[in-house]
Design a protein around this motif. Structure first.
Motif, PDB file in Angstrom:
ATOM      1  N   ALA A   1       0.707  -1.279  -0.036  1.00  0.00           N
ATOM      2  CA  ALA A   1      -0.149  -0.044  -0.051  1.00  0.00           C
ATOM      3  C   ALA A   1       0.962   1.288  -0.092  1.00  0.00           C
ATOM      4  O   ALA A   1       0.555   2.202  -0.532  1.00  0.00           O
ATOM      5  CB  ALA A   1      -1.064   0.174   1.124  1.00  0.00           C
ATOM      6  N   VAL A   2       1.871   1.120   0.839  1.00  0.00           N
ATOM      7  CA  VAL A   2       2.728   2.413   0.917  1.00  0.00           C
ATOM      8  C   VAL A   2       3.711   2.571  -0.406  1.00  0.00           C
ATOM      9  O   VAL A   2       3.616   3.589  -1.244  1.00  0.00           O
ATOM     10  CB  VAL A   2       3.865   2.276   2.100  1.00  0.00           C
ATOM     11  N   THR A   3       4.328   1.689  -0.905  1.00  0.00           N
ATOM     12  CA  THR A   3       5.132   1.845  -1.966  1.00  0.00           C
ATOM     13  C   THR A   3       4.378   2.033  -3.193  1.00  0.00           C
ATOM     14  O   THR A   3       4.712   2.724  -4.124  1.00  0.00           O
ATOM     15  CB  THR A   3       6.237   0.742  -2.333  1.00  0.00           C
ATOM     16  N   GLY A   4       3.197   1.410  -3.250  1.00  0.00           N
ATOM     17  CA  GLY A   4       2.432   1.599  -4.538  1.00  0.00           C
ATOM     18  C   GLY A   4       1.831   2.966  -4.886  1.00  0.00           C
ATOM     19  O   GLY A   4       1.321   2.988  -6.004  1.00  0.00           O
ATOM     20  N   SER A   5       1.918   3.558  -3.734  1.00  0.00           N
ATOM     21  CA  SER A   5       1.409   4.940  -4.077  1.00  0.00           C
ATOM     22  C   SER A   5       2.149   6.214  -3.788  1.00  0.00           C
ATOM     23  O   SER A   5       1.904   7.151  -3.415  1.00  0.00           O
ATOM     24  CB  SER A   5       0.233   5.295  -3.163  1.00  0.00           C
ATOM     25  N   LEU A   6       3.490   5.628  -3.625  1.00  0.00           N
ATOM     26  CA  LEU A   6       4.738   6.583  -2.971  1.00  0.00           C
ATOM     27  C   LEU A   6       5.416   7.137  -4.283  1.00  0.00           C
ATOM     28  O   LEU A   6       5.845   6.515  -5.244  1.00  0.00           O
ATOM     29  CB  LEU A   6       5.351   5.683  -2.208  1.00  0.00           C
ATOM     30  N   THR A   7       5.758   8.511  -4.092  1.00  0.00           N
ATOM     31  CA  THR A   7       6.730   9.033  -5.088  1.00  0.00           C
ATOM     32  C   THR A   7       7.629   9.944  -4.058  1.00  0.00           C
ATOM     33  O   THR A   7       7.532  10.598  -3.029  1.00  0.00           O
ATOM     34  CB  THR A   7       5.922  10.302  -6.055  1.00  0.00           C
ATOM     35  N   THR A   8       8.900   9.628  -4.345  1.00  0.00           N
ATOM     36  CA  THR A   8      10.290  10.029  -3.652  1.00  0.00           C
ATOM     37  C   THR A   8      10.983  10.952  -4.355  1.00  0.00           C
ATOM     38  O   THR A   8      10.895  10.876  -5.665  1.00  0.00           O
ATOM     39  CB  THR A   8      10.867   8.844  -2.884  1.00  0.00           C
ATOM     40  N   ASP A   9      11.870  11.499  -3.803  1.00  0.00           N
ATOM     41  CA  ASP A   9      13.192  12.223  -4.492  1.00  0.00           C
ATOM     42  C   ASP A   9      14.027  10.848  -4.707  1.00  0.00           C
ATOM     43  O   ASP A   9      13.938   9.673  -4.412  1.00  0.00           O
ATOM     44  CB  ASP A   9      13.796  13.004  -3.468  1.00  0.00           C
TER      45      ASP A   9
END
Length: 330
Positions: free
Chosen positions: A266-274
């Motif tokens: 759930a976290v990684t599937g909707s995450l955008t990072t630098d």
């Protein structure tokens, strides 16, 4: 909509146990990133000094102070986001913005909410397609993301605060709701009745256990509480952040591989990072450096603001209080 640093960082702490084989590659492939450092170059506030911990490891964990910009974009793109958010799917704004300062030693943190209705000078920002945006005076803070994405959001925050953003984290509507559901819901206590026709949330004052969709509605509520401004919503968001941190601390994820995987997905599937946090390995390492940070060690505040002189529906930073707050985080 809450896409907060405290919640995302806490979730990162559980990723390590799921990082194996196909699970690792799936979770790693989920993560999207933006190269903010290359886009902004050197015309930025000075970067803090990162001090590694004393360790026999070849790659000791960092212990220095670190600042992150955490955004919750109100993107309606994609079927899941459109269903939860409604409205136009052609654009997005930073519906929630929090600057998270993790103290040296990484045993305490301050989360500062920036009201989206704050009027700021929006700087010229580089565009991925080439060229740059024009400087805009008395622009709403959340318009920076709309015109220039993550890069412009970071530059605007750095111009406003004088604080270097070492990292960037963003999570969308559907990701937040999925995270809450993966955790089995979240328990919050409201001090007043909520009846908001915009977020479609109705709650009597008291303690409630919310699923993902209702937690998202709470995070978006502003018209059914207080004076209907963004400040009331920020107070609810901060309550929700603390409740999620407590939920993560109390959930026995490490003894529940399936539940752990659902949270990580759930976290990684909707995450955008630098690009400094754009792999599962980097997120795990960052999370490990925060393992001593408990919910009670996180302080939530809002940037001091006053009503804008020319617009009663907008606010501006209250000086010198706002400046004093930002200087304490440098």
């Amino acid at each position: 909509m809450v896409k907060t640093v405290g919640l995302t960082v806490a979730a990162v702490l559980v990723l390590g146990a799921a990082a194996g084989g196909l699970a690792y590659w799936h979770l790693n492939d989920n993560i999207k990133s933006v190269d903010i450092d290359s886009a902004l170059g050197d015309d930025r506030p000075a970067r803090g000094v990162t001090t590694p911990s004393a360790s026999a490891s070849a790659t000791p964990l960092p212990t220095g102070a670190v600042n992150l910009l955490v955004l919750g974009s109100d993107s309606r793109s994609g079927a899941a986001n459109e269903e939860l958010g409604g409205g136009d799917s052609s654009g997005a704004r930073s519906d929630t913005a929090m600057v998270v300062h993790v103290e040296a030693g990484r045993a305490g943190a301050t989360v500062v909410s920036i009201p989206r209705d704050t009027l700021v000078t929006r700087p010229s920002c580089p565009l991925s397609s080439g060229g740059s945006t024009a400087v805009a005076y008395r622009a709403m803070f959340n318009s920076a993301y709309a015109v220039g994405g993550a890069v412009c959001a970071v530059k605007t925050v750095e111009e406003l605060t004088g604080v270097r953003m070492d990292h960037y984290l963003e999570i969308d509507f559907s990701g937040f709701a999925k995270l809450v559901d993966a955790l089995g819901g979240v328990t919050v206590t409201t001090e007043q009745d909520i009846d908001d026709d915009y977020s479609h949330l109705k709650l009597a004052a008291g303690t409630h256990h919310l699923d993902g969709e209702r937690a998202l509605a709470l995070a978006r509520t502003r018209h059914g509480i207080g004076d209907g401004s963004d400040l009331g919503r920020i107070a609810l968001q901060q309550t929700l952040v603390k409740a999620l941190l407590a939920q993560m601390s109390s959930t026995e994820l490490l003894t529940d591989p399936a539940g752990l995987y659902r949270v990580a997905d759930a976290v990684t599937g909707s995450l955008t990072t630098d690009t400094g946090l754009d792999s599962l390995t980097e997120l795990i390492r960052f999370g490990q450096s925060l393992r001593g940070l408990a919910a009670d060690d996180v302080r939530t505040v809002t940037m001091p603001v006053v009503t804008a002189p020319a617009d009663p529906n907008r606010v501006v930073a209250e000086e010198p209080a706002a400046g004093k707050l930002w200087r304490s985080l440098r």
